[in-house]
Design an enzyme around this catalytic site. Structure first.
Site, PDB file in Angstrom:
ATOM      1  N   ARG A 109       0.814  -1.227   0.000  1.00  0.00           N
ATOM      2  CA  ARG A 109       0.000   0.000   0.000  1.00  0.00           C
ATOM      3  C   ARG A 109       0.843   1.270   0.000  1.00  0.00           C
ATOM      4  O   ARG A 109       0.477   2.265   0.638  1.00  0.00           O
ATOM      5  CB  ARG A 109      -0.952   0.026   1.203  1.00  0.00           C
ATOM      6  CG  ARG A 109      -2.104  -0.959   1.114  1.00  0.00           C
ATOM      7  CD  ARG A 109      -3.198  -0.446   0.170  1.00  0.00           C
ATOM      8  NE  ARG A 109      -4.346  -1.335   0.221  1.00  0.00           N
ATOM      9  CZ  ARG A 109      -5.437  -1.098   0.935  1.00  0.00           C
ATOM     10  NH1 ARG A 109      -5.550   0.011   1.628  1.00  0.00           N
ATOM     11  NH2 ARG A 109      -6.426  -1.962   0.926  1.00  0.00           N
ATOM     12  N   ARG A 130      -6.870  11.212  -6.611  1.00  0.00           N
ATOM     13  CA  ARG A 130      -8.045  10.440  -6.198  1.00  0.00           C
ATOM     14  C   ARG A 130      -9.301  11.314  -6.228  1.00  0.00           C
ATOM     15  O   ARG A 130     -10.394  10.840  -6.581  1.00  0.00           O
ATOM     16  CB  ARG A 130      -7.796   9.864  -4.797  1.00  0.00           C
ATOM     17  CG  ARG A 130      -8.924   9.053  -4.188  1.00  0.00           C
ATOM     18  CD  ARG A 130      -9.111   7.732  -4.894  1.00  0.00           C
ATOM     19  NE  ARG A 130     -10.303   7.042  -4.417  1.00  0.00           N
ATOM     20  CZ  ARG A 130     -11.515   7.230  -4.928  1.00  0.00           C
ATOM     21  NH1 ARG A 130     -11.708   8.093  -5.905  1.00  0.00           N
ATOM     22  NH2 ARG A 130     -12.553   6.540  -4.467  1.00  0.00           N
ATOM     23  N   ASP A 141      -6.812  -3.176  -7.316  1.00  0.00           N
ATOM     24  CA  ASP A 141      -7.347  -3.723  -6.069  1.00  0.00           C
ATOM     25  C   ASP A 141      -7.612  -5.210  -6.261  1.00  0.00           C
ATOM     26  O   ASP A 141      -7.829  -5.665  -7.391  1.00  0.00           O
ATOM     27  CB  ASP A 141      -8.645  -3.017  -5.659  1.00  0.00           C
ATOM     28  CG  ASP A 141      -8.942  -3.251  -4.181  1.00  0.00           C
ATOM     29  OD1 ASP A 141      -8.371  -2.532  -3.345  1.00  0.00           O
ATOM     30  OD2 ASP A 141      -9.696  -4.191  -3.874  1.00  0.00           O
ATOM     31  N   TYR A 145     -14.728 -11.821   0.853  1.00  0.00           N
ATOM     32  CA  TYR A 145     -15.477 -10.627   0.437  1.00  0.00           C
ATOM     33  C   TYR A 145     -16.715 -11.012  -0.384  1.00  0.00           C
ATOM     34  O   TYR A 145     -17.770 -10.384  -0.262  1.00  0.00           O
ATOM     35  CB  TYR A 145     -14.578  -9.676  -0.361  1.00  0.00           C
ATOM     36  CG  TYR A 145     -13.564  -8.972   0.521  1.00  0.00           C
ATOM     37  CD1 TYR A 145     -13.949  -7.905   1.332  1.00  0.00           C
ATOM     38  CD2 TYR A 145     -12.237  -9.376   0.563  1.00  0.00           C
ATOM     39  CE1 TYR A 145     -13.044  -7.265   2.154  1.00  0.00           C
ATOM     40  CE2 TYR A 145     -11.315  -8.730   1.384  1.00  0.00           C
ATOM     41  CZ  TYR A 145     -11.725  -7.681   2.180  1.00  0.00           C
ATOM     42  OH  TYR A 145     -10.826  -7.052   3.001  1.00  0.00           O
ATOM     43  N   ARG A 167      -3.733   6.952   0.484  1.00  0.00           N
ATOM     44  CA  ARG A 167      -4.217   8.217   1.047  1.00  0.00           C
ATOM     45  C   ARG A 167      -3.242   8.947   1.947  1.00  0.00           C
ATOM     46  O   ARG A 167      -3.439  10.119   2.247  1.00  0.00           O
ATOM     47  CB  ARG A 167      -5.516   7.955   1.817  1.00  0.00           C
ATOM     48  CG  ARG A 167      -6.711   7.767   0.904  1.00  0.00           C
ATOM     49  CD  ARG A 167      -7.913   7.269   1.666  1.00  0.00           C
ATOM     50  NE  ARG A 167      -7.600   5.967   2.247  1.00  0.00           N
ATOM     51  CZ  ARG A 167      -8.484   5.172   2.808  1.00  0.00           C
ATOM     52  NH1 ARG A 167      -9.742   5.530   2.917  1.00  0.00           N
ATOM     53  NH2 ARG A 167      -8.116   4.004   3.290  1.00  0.00           N
TER      54      ARG A 167
HETATM   55  O1  CP3 Z   1       0.078   0.548  -3.313  1.00  0.00           O
HETATM   56  C1  CP3 Z   1      -0.454  -0.579  -3.357  1.00  0.00           C
HETATM   57  O2  CP3 Z   1      -0.274  -1.447  -2.481  1.00  0.00           O
HETATM   58  C2  CP3 Z   1      -1.254  -0.963  -4.601  1.00  0.00           C
HETATM   59  C3  CP3 Z   1      -2.659  -0.917  -4.509  1.00  0.00           C
HETATM   60  C4  CP3 Z   1      -3.504  -1.819  -3.621  1.00  0.00           C
HETATM   61  C5  CP3 Z   1      -4.778  -1.374  -3.153  1.00  0.00           C
HETATM   62  N1  CP3 Z   1      -5.405  -2.435  -2.561  1.00  0.00           N
HETATM   63  C6  CP3 Z   1      -5.299  -0.004  -3.323  1.00  0.00           C
HETATM   64  C7  CP3 Z   1      -6.422   0.470  -2.481  1.00  0.00           C
HETATM   65  C8  CP3 Z   1      -3.371  -3.153  -3.225  1.00  0.00           C
HETATM   66  C9  CP3 Z   1      -2.189  -4.101  -3.407  1.00  0.00           C
HETATM   67  C10 CP3 Z   1      -4.578  -3.535  -2.566  1.00  0.00           C
HETATM   68  C11 CP3 Z   1      -4.842  -4.892  -2.061  1.00  0.00           C
HETATM   69  C12 CP3 Z   1      -6.042  -5.144  -1.261  1.00  0.00           C
HETATM   70  N2  CP3 Z   1      -7.286  -4.594  -1.400  1.00  0.00           N
HETATM   71  C13 CP3 Z   1      -6.111  -6.127  -0.228  1.00  0.00           C
HETATM   72  C14 CP3 Z   1      -4.992  -7.048   0.186  1.00  0.00           C
HETATM   73  C15 CP3 Z   1      -3.996  -6.388   1.043  1.00  0.00           C
HETATM   74  C16 CP3 Z   1      -4.478  -6.079   2.433  1.00  0.00           C
HETATM   75  O3  CP3 Z   1      -4.590  -4.875   2.739  1.00  0.00           O
HETATM   76  O4  CP3 Z   1      -4.745  -7.012   3.199  1.00  0.00           O
HETATM   77  C17 CP3 Z   1      -7.432  -6.098   0.284  1.00  0.00           C
HETATM   78  C18 CP3 Z   1      -7.958  -6.945   1.427  1.00  0.00           C
HETATM   79  C19 CP3 Z   1      -8.160  -5.136  -0.467  1.00  0.00           C
HETATM   80  C20 CP3 Z   1      -9.613  -4.784  -0.351  1.00  0.00           C
HETATM   81  C21 CP3 Z   1      -9.809  -3.347  -0.047  1.00  0.00           C
HETATM   82  N3  CP3 Z   1      -9.641  -2.324  -0.950  1.00  0.00           N
HETATM   83  C22 CP3 Z   1     -10.230  -2.790   1.183  1.00  0.00           C
HETATM   84  C23 CP3 Z   1     -10.528  -3.564   2.446  1.00  0.00           C
HETATM   85  C24 CP3 Z   1     -10.296  -1.396   0.986  1.00  0.00           C
HETATM   86  C25 CP3 Z   1     -10.803  -0.373   1.978  1.00  0.00           C
HETATM   87  C26 CP3 Z   1      -9.799  -0.051   3.010  1.00  0.00           C
HETATM   88  C27 CP3 Z   1      -9.237   1.315   2.787  1.00  0.00           C
HETATM   89  O5  CP3 Z   1      -8.019   1.473   2.991  1.00  0.00           O
HETATM   90  O6  CP3 Z   1     -10.017   2.215   2.430  1.00  0.00           O
HETATM   91  C28 CP3 Z   1      -9.875  -1.115  -0.339  1.00  0.00           C
HETATM   92  C29 CP3 Z   1      -9.766   0.221  -0.992  1.00  0.00           C
HETATM   93  C30 CP3 Z   1      -8.392   0.610  -1.451  1.00  0.00           C
HETATM   94  N4  CP3 Z   1      -7.590  -0.188  -2.191  1.00  0.00           N
HETATM   95  C31 CP3 Z   1      -7.759   1.866  -1.230  1.00  0.00           C
HETATM   96  C32 CP3 Z   1      -6.510   1.784  -1.876  1.00  0.00           C
HETATM   97  C33 CP3 Z   1      -5.457   2.864  -1.967  1.00  0.00           C
HETATM   98  C34 CP3 Z   1      -8.343   3.076  -0.509  1.00  0.00           C
HETATM   99  C35 CP3 Z   1      -9.500   3.664  -1.245  1.00  0.00           C
HETATM  100  C36 CP3 Z   1      -9.386   5.112  -1.696  1.00  0.00           C
HETATM  101  O7  CP3 Z   1      -8.300   5.658  -1.924  1.00  0.00           O
HETATM  102  O8  CP3 Z   1     -10.458   5.705  -1.877  1.00  0.00           O
END
Ligand code: CP3
Length: 351
Positions: A28, A41, A78, A154, A32
Site C-alpha cells: 500500500r 483520487r 485492487d 469478500y 491516502r
Molecule cells: O500501493 C499498493 O499497495 C497498490 C494498490 C492496492 C490497493 N489495494 C489499493 C487500495 C493493493 C495491493 C490492494 C490490495 C487489497 N485490497 C487487499 C490485500 C492487502 C491487504 O490490505 O490485506 C485487500 C484486502 C483489499 C480490499 C480493499 N480495498 C479494502 C478492504 C479497501 C478499503 C480499506 C481502505 O483502505 O479504504 C480497499 C480500498 C483501497 N484499495 C484503497 C486503496 C489505496 C483506498 C481507497 C481510496 O483511496 O479511496
C-alpha cells in the site's frame, strides 16, 4: 513476449543474489497518506473507475517511486477487480470500504464468468504496459491478486467482517460447493496474473489477507492448496515469474508455506517473530517483511529501533524489507523517507 531479465536489486534478491543492504518497498505504498495521491483520487468519485483509468493508475503507481525511490513499484489496482470482472456487483462506499452483492447460494456461481477478465481488466493491463515503460529499469514492477480464500471472504460476506462467520459457515457446512467457488477463483486468478505478466510485470504477490481466520487444519485446503495451484498454473504459462505469497496472520502455520519450489518469497506479517523466522523460514526461502505499519505512524526512535532489530535478525539472509501489512492513511510521509534511509544505511554486523 520478452520479459525484462532480472535487473535491479529487488529481482536479483528474489533470484538469490545478496547485497550489503536489502531492497525495500511497502505494501500500500500508493495511497491516502500521500497528498499527491489524494489530489488525483479527488478527480474520480468511484474507486473502481479510478482503478480502471490507466492515466490515473499509472500516476499514483509512480508517485511513491518518485518520492522515496523504492526498489519495486506495485501496480495500482485492487484485489476486488477480480470479482468485479467475474460479474459480481462490487462498489466502494466512502469511509466504509468495499461492498459486494453477497453470494448466498451456489446456484449464483453460474453468473460468474472468467470469459470477461481480459476485456474487463484491459485498463489494468494497459496501465501495467505504460508503467513498466515509464519506470527506471532497475525498479521492478509487481502485479498482484487476492488469493482465493480472501476473495471468497469478500464475495460471501459482501464486505469486510469482524469474524467472517458467513464464509466460514459455508466452508465448514458445504465444503463441496465452497470448493467449486475456490476452483473458479483459482482459474480466474491464474488468468489475471498471466495477463499482468504478459503486460510487463516482473513478479507477482498473492495476498491471502484473511487466511488467519481459519483453524490450522483448514488452512491447507482453503488457503495453501489454492495458492499452490495458482503458482503451478501461472508457471505453466510463465515459467520464470517470481511469486511472493502473503498468508497473513497464520502464525507458526507459516511453516506449511515454506515451499521454495512453489514460492520465490514469503511475506511475513507483524505477528511473526523475526528471530523465529530467521531460524525456521529464512534458511529455506527468501523473506519479506515485517515492520508494524503503526511503527511507521509512530516514527522516531521507536521506529528506528524496531527497523534495526528486524534488519539485524533478517538482513543477513535473503530478505526484502517491507511492512507486516499495508501503509495506513495516518502515516506521515516523512517517516517513510526516514525508514528508507535507515534501511539503506544499515551496516550488517555479525549475524
Ligand atoms: O500501493 C499498493 O499497495 C497498490 C494498490 C492496492 C490497493 N489495494 C489499493 C487500495 C493493493 C495491493 C490492494 C490490495 C487489497 N485490497 C487487499 C490485500 C492487502 C491487504 O490490505 O490485506 C485487500 C484486502 C483489499 C480490499 C480493499 N480495498 C479494502 C478492504 C479497501 C478499503 C480499506 C481502505 O483502505 O479504504 C480497499 C480500498 C483501497 N484499495 C484503497 C486503496 C489505496 C483506498 C481507497 C481510496 O483511496 O479511496
Amino acid at each position: 513476449m520478452s520479459r525484462q531479465k532480472a535487473e535491479g536489486k529487488f529481482l536479483q534478491t528474489l533470484a538469490g543474489t545478496r547485497f550489503p543492504t536489502p531492497p525495500i518497498w511497502l505494501m500500500r505504498q500508493a495511497g491516502r497518506y500521500l497528498p499527491e495521491y489524494r489530489a488525483v483520487r479527488a478527480t474520480t468519485k468511484s474507486f473502481l473507475e479510478f482503478c480502471y483509468t490507466p492515466d490515473k493508475a499509472i500516476e499514483v503507481t509512480l508517485q511513491p517511486i518518485r518520492r522515496f525511490g523504492f526498489d519495486a513499484a506495485i501496480i495500482f489496482s485492487d484485489i476486488l477487480v477480480v470479482p468485479d470482472a467475474l460479474g459480481q456487483k462490487v462498489w466502494f462506499e466512502e469511509g466504509e470500504g468495499p461492498k459486494l452483492e453477497a453470494l448466498t447460494d451456489p446456484s449464483q456461481f453460474g453468473r460468474l464468468s472468467r470469459a470477461r477478465i481480459a476485456d474487463h481488466l484491459a485498463p489494468v493491463y494497459e496501465a501495467i504496459r505504460q508503467t513498466r515503460a515509464a519506470l527506471p529499469p532497475e525498479t521492478a514492477l509487481l502485479g498482484f491478486a487476492g488469493a482465493p480464500f480472501t476473495l471468497a471472504c469478500y464475495m460471501i460476506e459482501g464486505s469486510g467482517s469482524k469474524d467472517f462467520a458467513k464464509v466460514k459457515t459455508w466452508a465448514y457446512s458445504h465444503p463441496e460447493s465452497f470448493g467449486l467457488l475456490i476452483d473458479l477463483l483459482v482459474e480466474a486468478v491464474v488468468d489475471h496474473l498471466a495477463y499482468q505478466v504478459e503486460a510487463g510485470v516482473n513478479g507477482v504477490q498473492l495476498f491471502d489477507s484473511w487466511a488467519g481466520v481459519l483453524p490450522e487444519e483448514q488452512l491447507f485446503h482453503w488457503s495453501l492448496d489454492p495458492m499452490m495451484r495458482i503458482a503451478k498454473g501461472l508457471r505453466e504459462r510463465h515459467p520464470e515469474v517470481p511469486i511472493i505469497a502473503f498468508p497473513r496472520a497464520v502464525g507458526p502455520a507459516m511453516l506449511m508455506y515454506r515451499r521454495p519450489d512453489t514460492f520465490s518469497a514469503l511475506s511475513i506479517d507483524t505477528g511473526i517473530g523475526a528471530h523465529w523466522a530467521a531460524k525456521e523460514l529464512q534458511p529455506h526461502i527468501c523473506l519479506q517483511g515485517n515492520l508494524d505499519p503503526i511503527m511507521l505512524v509512530a516514527g522516531g526512535q521507536a521506529m528506528e529501533r524496531e527497523a534495526m532489530r528486524i534488519l539485524d535478525k533478517l538482513g543477513h539472509g535473503p530478505f526484502v524489507f517491507n511492512l507486516g501489512h499495508g501503509v495506513v492513511p495516518q502515516t506521515p510521509p516523512d517517516n517513510v523517507a526516514h525508514l528508507v534511509e535507515i534501511v539503506r544505511n544499515w551496516k550488517p554486523g555479525a549475524p
